[in-house]
Design a protein around this motif. Structure first.
Motif, PDB file in Angstrom:
ATOM      1  N   TRP A   1       0.829  -1.211   0.000  1.00 20.41           N
ATOM      2  CA  TRP A   1       0.000   0.000   0.000  1.00 20.41           C
ATOM      3  C   TRP A   1       0.862   1.259   0.000  1.00 20.41           C
ATOM      4  O   TRP A   1       0.512   2.258  -0.625  1.00 20.41           O
ATOM      5  CB  TRP A   1      -1.005   0.009   1.165  1.00 20.41           C
ATOM      6  CG  TRP A   1      -0.421   0.156   2.541  1.00 20.41           C
ATOM      7  CD1 TRP A   1      -0.148  -0.845   3.407  1.00 20.41           C
ATOM      8  CD2 TRP A   1      -0.036   1.373   3.208  1.00 20.41           C
ATOM      9  NE1 TRP A   1       0.383  -0.355   4.577  1.00 20.41           N
ATOM     10  CE2 TRP A   1       0.460   1.003   4.487  1.00 20.41           C
ATOM     11  CE3 TRP A   1      -0.058   2.724   2.854  1.00 20.41           C
ATOM     12  CZ2 TRP A   1       0.932   1.944   5.409  1.00 20.41           C
ATOM     13  CZ3 TRP A   1       0.411   3.656   3.777  1.00 20.41           C
ATOM     14  CH2 TRP A   1       0.902   3.271   5.029  1.00 20.41           C
ATOM     15  N   LYS A   2       2.010   1.192   0.704  1.00 15.98           N
ATOM     16  CA  LYS A   2       2.892   2.366   0.789  1.00 15.98           C
ATOM     17  C   LYS A   2       3.485   2.681  -0.572  1.00 15.98           C
ATOM     18  O   LYS A   2       3.585   3.841  -0.983  1.00 15.98           O
ATOM     19  CB  LYS A   2       4.036   2.082   1.764  1.00 15.98           C
ATOM     20  CG  LYS A   2       3.851   2.746   3.085  1.00 15.98           C
ATOM     21  CD  LYS A   2       5.135   2.717   3.903  1.00 15.98           C
ATOM     22  CE  LYS A   2       4.793   3.290   5.265  1.00 15.98           C
ATOM     23  NZ  LYS A   2       5.783   3.043   6.253  1.00 15.98           N
ATOM     24  N   LEU A   3       3.882   1.640  -1.295  1.00 21.05           N
ATOM     25  CA  LEU A   3       4.490   1.823  -2.615  1.00 21.05           C
ATOM     26  C   LEU A   3       3.464   2.354  -3.613  1.00 21.05           C
ATOM     27  O   LEU A   3       3.761   3.217  -4.445  1.00 21.05           O
ATOM     28  CB  LEU A   3       5.071   0.490  -3.121  1.00 21.05           C
ATOM     29  CG  LEU A   3       6.128  -0.159  -2.216  1.00 21.05           C
ATOM     30  CD1 LEU A   3       6.478  -1.550  -2.712  1.00 21.05           C
ATOM     31  CD2 LEU A   3       7.380   0.719  -2.161  1.00 21.05           C
ATOM     32  N   ILE A   4       2.231   1.858  -3.500  1.00 17.85           N
ATOM     33  CA  ILE A   4       1.162   2.294  -4.424  1.00 17.85           C
ATOM     34  C   ILE A   4       0.791   3.747  -4.121  1.00 17.85           C
ATOM     35  O   ILE A   4       0.629   4.576  -5.026  1.00 17.85           O
ATOM     36  CB  ILE A   4      -0.069   1.354  -4.308  1.00 17.85           C
ATOM     37  CG1 ILE A   4       0.331  -0.074  -4.685  1.00 17.85           C
ATOM     38  CG2 ILE A   4      -1.222   1.845  -5.179  1.00 17.85           C
ATOM     39  CD1 ILE A   4      -0.649  -1.147  -4.225  1.00 17.85           C
ATOM     40  N   ASP A   5       0.732   4.057  -2.826  1.00 17.05           N
ATOM     41  CA  ASP A   5       0.444   5.429  -2.393  1.00 17.05           C
ATOM     42  C   ASP A   5       1.549   6.373  -2.885  1.00 17.05           C
ATOM     43  O   ASP A   5       1.279   7.458  -3.431  1.00 17.05           O
ATOM     44  CB  ASP A   5       0.353   5.446  -0.862  1.00 17.05           C
ATOM     45  CG  ASP A   5      -0.425   6.635  -0.350  1.00 17.05           C
ATOM     46  OD1 ASP A   5      -0.974   7.381  -1.186  1.00 17.05           O
ATOM     47  OD2 ASP A   5      -0.477   6.839   0.884  1.00 17.05           O
ATOM     48  N   ALA A   6       2.817   5.933  -2.723  1.00 14.05           N
ATOM     49  CA  ALA A   6       3.956   6.780  -3.140  1.00 14.05           C
ATOM     50  C   ALA A   6       3.939   7.034  -4.648  1.00 14.05           C
ATOM     51  O   ALA A   6       4.463   8.040  -5.125  1.00 14.05           O
ATOM     52  CB  ALA A   6       5.269   6.110  -2.737  1.00 14.05           C
ATOM     53  N   ALA A   7       3.332   6.120  -5.397  1.00 11.63           N
ATOM     54  CA  ALA A   7       3.230   6.302  -6.858  1.00 11.63           C
ATOM     55  C   ALA A   7       2.053   7.212  -7.217  1.00 11.63           C
ATOM     56  O   ALA A   7       1.764   7.431  -8.406  1.00 11.63           O
ATOM     57  CB  ALA A   7       3.085   4.939  -7.533  1.00 11.63           C
ATOM     58  N   GLY A   8       1.363   7.733  -6.218  1.00 10.98           N
ATOM     59  CA  GLY A   8       0.269   8.695  -6.434  1.00 10.98           C
ATOM     60  C   GLY A   8      -0.966   8.069  -7.058  1.00 10.98           C
ATOM     61  O   GLY A   8      -1.699   8.737  -7.792  1.00 10.98           O
ATOM     62  N   LEU A   9      -1.216   6.792  -6.727  1.00 12.98           N
ATOM     63  CA  LEU A   9      -2.272   6.073  -7.453  1.00 12.98           C
ATOM     64  C   LEU A   9      -3.634   6.023  -6.758  1.00 12.98           C
ATOM     65  O   LEU A   9      -4.611   5.592  -7.376  1.00 12.98           O
ATOM     66  CB  LEU A   9      -1.798   4.639  -7.723  1.00 12.98           C
ATOM     67  CG  LEU A   9      -0.748   4.524  -8.824  1.00 12.98           C
ATOM     68  CD1 LEU A   9      -0.087   3.153  -8.783  1.00 12.98           C
ATOM     69  CD2 LEU A   9      -1.362   4.771 -10.194  1.00 12.98           C
ATOM     70  N   LYS A  10      -3.714   6.444  -5.500  1.00 12.88           N
ATOM     71  CA  LYS A  10      -5.017   6.352  -4.805  1.00 12.88           C
ATOM     72  C   LYS A  10      -6.097   7.031  -5.637  1.00 12.88           C
ATOM     73  O   LYS A  10      -5.876   8.137  -6.145  1.00 12.88           O
ATOM     74  CB  LYS A  10      -4.937   7.040  -3.446  1.00 12.88           C
ATOM     75  CG  LYS A  10      -4.497   6.128  -2.333  1.00 12.88           C
ATOM     76  CD  LYS A  10      -4.597   6.884  -1.011  1.00 12.88           C
ATOM     77  CE  LYS A  10      -4.217   6.013   0.154  1.00 12.88           C
ATOM     78  NZ  LYS A  10      -4.163   6.771   1.406  1.00 12.88           N
ATOM     79  N   GLY A  11      -7.234   6.423  -5.762  1.00 14.60           N
ATOM     80  CA  GLY A  11      -8.350   7.031  -6.500  1.00 14.60           C
ATOM     81  C   GLY A  11      -8.294   6.794  -8.006  1.00 14.60           C
ATOM     82  O   GLY A  11      -9.237   7.150  -8.715  1.00 14.60           O
ATOM     83  N   THR A  12      -7.207   6.173  -8.499  1.00 11.52           N
ATOM     84  CA  THR A  12      -7.122   5.916  -9.949  1.00 11.52           C
ATOM     85  C   THR A  12      -8.185   4.889 -10.344  1.00 11.52           C
ATOM     86  O   THR A  12      -8.399   3.896  -9.658  1.00 11.52           O
ATOM     87  CB  THR A  12      -5.712   5.373 -10.320  1.00 11.52           C
ATOM     88  OG1 THR A  12      -4.760   6.304  -9.845  1.00 11.52           O
ATOM     89  CG2 THR A  12      -5.571   5.189 -11.812  1.00 11.52           C
ATOM     90  N   ARG A  13      -8.838   5.169 -11.492  1.00 14.13           N
ATOM     91  CA  ARG A  13      -9.998   4.364 -11.868  1.00 14.13           C
ATOM     92  C   ARG A  13      -9.864   3.836 -13.286  1.00 14.13           C
ATOM     93  O   ARG A  13      -9.422   4.563 -14.181  1.00 14.13           O
ATOM     94  CB  ARG A  13     -11.230   5.273 -11.753  1.00 14.13           C
ATOM     95  CG  ARG A  13     -12.528   4.620 -12.108  1.00 14.13           C
ATOM     96  CD  ARG A  13     -13.681   5.550 -11.747  1.00 14.13           C
ATOM     97  NE  ARG A  13     -14.925   4.990 -12.256  1.00 14.13           N
ATOM     98  CZ  ARG A  13     -16.122   5.486 -12.018  1.00 14.13           C
ATOM     99  NH1 ARG A  13     -16.243   6.578 -11.291  1.00 14.13           N
ATOM    100  NH2 ARG A  13     -17.194   4.911 -12.512  1.00 14.13           N
ATOM    101  N   VAL A  14     -10.216   2.564 -13.482  1.00 15.33           N
ATOM    102  CA  VAL A  14     -10.351   2.003 -14.837  1.00 15.33           C
ATOM    103  C   VAL A  14     -11.740   1.391 -14.892  1.00 15.33           C
ATOM    104  O   VAL A  14     -12.052   0.477 -14.124  1.00 15.33           O
ATOM    105  CB  VAL A  14      -9.283   0.920 -15.126  1.00 15.33           C
ATOM    106  CG1 VAL A  14      -9.551   0.254 -16.471  1.00 15.33           C
ATOM    107  CG2 VAL A  14      -7.874   1.501 -15.094  1.00 15.33           C
ATOM    108  N   GLY A  15     -12.580   1.894 -15.780  1.00 13.15           N
ATOM    109  CA  GLY A  15     -13.977   1.437 -15.786  1.00 13.15           C
ATOM    110  C   GLY A  15     -14.573   1.686 -14.415  1.00 13.15           C
ATOM    111  O   GLY A  15     -14.451   2.785 -13.858  1.00 13.15           O
TER     112      GLY A  15
END
Ligand SMILES: Cc1cc2nc3c(=O)[nH]c(=O)nc-3n(C[C@H](O)[C@H](O)[C@H](O)COP(=O)(O)OP(=O)(O)OC[C@H]3O[C@@H](n4cnc5c(N)ncnc54)[C@H](O)[C@@H]3O)c2cc1C
Length: 297
Positions: free
Chosen positions: A228-242
């Motif tokens: 979760w920390k790595l995904i958060d650091a990549a600025g991905l929270k809230g990213t949506r596909v479909g």
């Protein structure tokens, strides 16, 4: 299908059996109850050459939108009661939910499976996934496993034959169904055990989007940092596909906003892997599984 003594339905929609609420119809959906039912099914699968897969509570599974081409064997109707044996050993049927096992053990003053609080799967699914949280997992408390192999019948594994690693097991074959698991527990005050379950529920409510359709954590935690920390650091929270979106509350969870397809989730997973690789140079590995057909060879 009337030639079987247990329930078999054609074209059963699988979305309602998965916590992501994703998945098309199963060609055949079987709910065996006894070991004899499993033997009859195994004989049919051997002679027909049709493919099959096992489904527990569907809380770690992605099921294709086009459905499943063979037999989905649902474990939750498998007969059996929780048995309290001597020396704090507890035998649990594979199809019951972890929550039922945990509550029954807590009421008897037996601790050790409290870490399964909030893992919304079956006992069989917990064994296959070596389910756990933090440092605690099934491997810590399991004593033995009884299985039914669709190629070779019933088998029992003692403690030294079991082989687990982080969220994986390595002793059962792909055509082998967990029937029972025996846990080695420890005596503990009932109130303490109930408190442990309540505290876990409170923590999950605060930290995880448990009120939305998901599969919990999508990726295994790499050694370097929690996923979760790595995904958060990549600025991905809230990213949506479909209709699949990365949770704002917990970046390792993908939520189905209503109409997500398996392809939406898979595309989002690929995007998360690419971005995390680019920002942290870590290759994320999926914890969730796609329901895959196997055959008796
Ligand atoms: C809200 C939420 C929170 C979660 N939190 C956690 C957590 O904290 N820790 C954690 O480890 N997981 C967690 N998970 C993931 C999931 O609950 C676990 O992996 C669980 O153990 C899966 O059990 P299941 O019965 O749902 O298995 P399924 O998803 O139905 O199946 C998982 C795999 O096991 C196989 N399988 C299932 N039953 C059997 C059987 N009897 N014999 C042989 N193969 C079988 C399936 O074929 C599949 O390969 C969470 C999921 C959700 C939705």
């Amino acid at each position: 299908m009337s030639r079987f003594s247990f329930a078999v339905r054609e074209g059963e929609a699988l979305a309602k059996y998965t916590s992501w609420r994703i998945g098309g119809p199963a060609k055949y959906f079987a709910e065996p109850v006894t070991v004899e039912d499993l033997a009859i099914l195994a004989e049919h699968l051997r002679s027909s050459g049709e493919s099959f897969a096992f489904l527990g509570n569907g809380s770690n599974l992605l099921v294709p939108d086009e459905g499943f081409p063979g037999w989905v064997i649902h474990t939750q109707k498998l007969v059996g009661e929780i048995e309290f044996l001597s020396d704090n050993l507890v035998k649990a049927p594979a199809g019951i939910l972890n929550a039922k096992l945990m509550r029954a053990c807590a009421n008897k003053g037996l601790g050790g499976v409290g870490f399964l609080a909030g893992v919304p799967g079956t006992v069989g699914g917990a064994v296959i996934m070596n389910a756990g949280i933090g440092a605690a997992c099934v491997d810590d408390v399991i004593d033995s496993v009884e299985s039914f192999c669709f190629s070779s019948g019933c088998r029992e594994y003692s403690r030294d034959e079991l082989n687990f690693s982080y969220r994986q097991q390595h002793f059962l074959s792909a055509t082998e169904l967990v029937l029972f698991a025996v846990f080695q527990l420890k005596s503990a005050p009932v109130d303490d055990l109930k408190k442990e379950i309540a505290e876990s529920a409170k923590y999950r409510k605060e930290a995880q989007p448990i009120d939305k359709p998901s599969c919990g954590s999508v990726f295994r935690n790499p050694d370097s940092a929690p996923a979760w920390k790595l995904i958060d650091a990549a600025g991905l929270k809230g990213t949506r596909v479909g209709d699949a979106v990365i949770s704002e509350k917990h970046a390792n969870w993908i939520i189905n906003l209503g109409n997500a397809k398996m392809t939406d989730v898979l595309n989002l997973i690929e995007l998360m892997k690419e971005r995390v690789k680019a920002t942290s140079r870590v290759t994320l590995e999926e914890e969730v599984r796609v329901l895959k057909p196997v055959q008796i060879l």
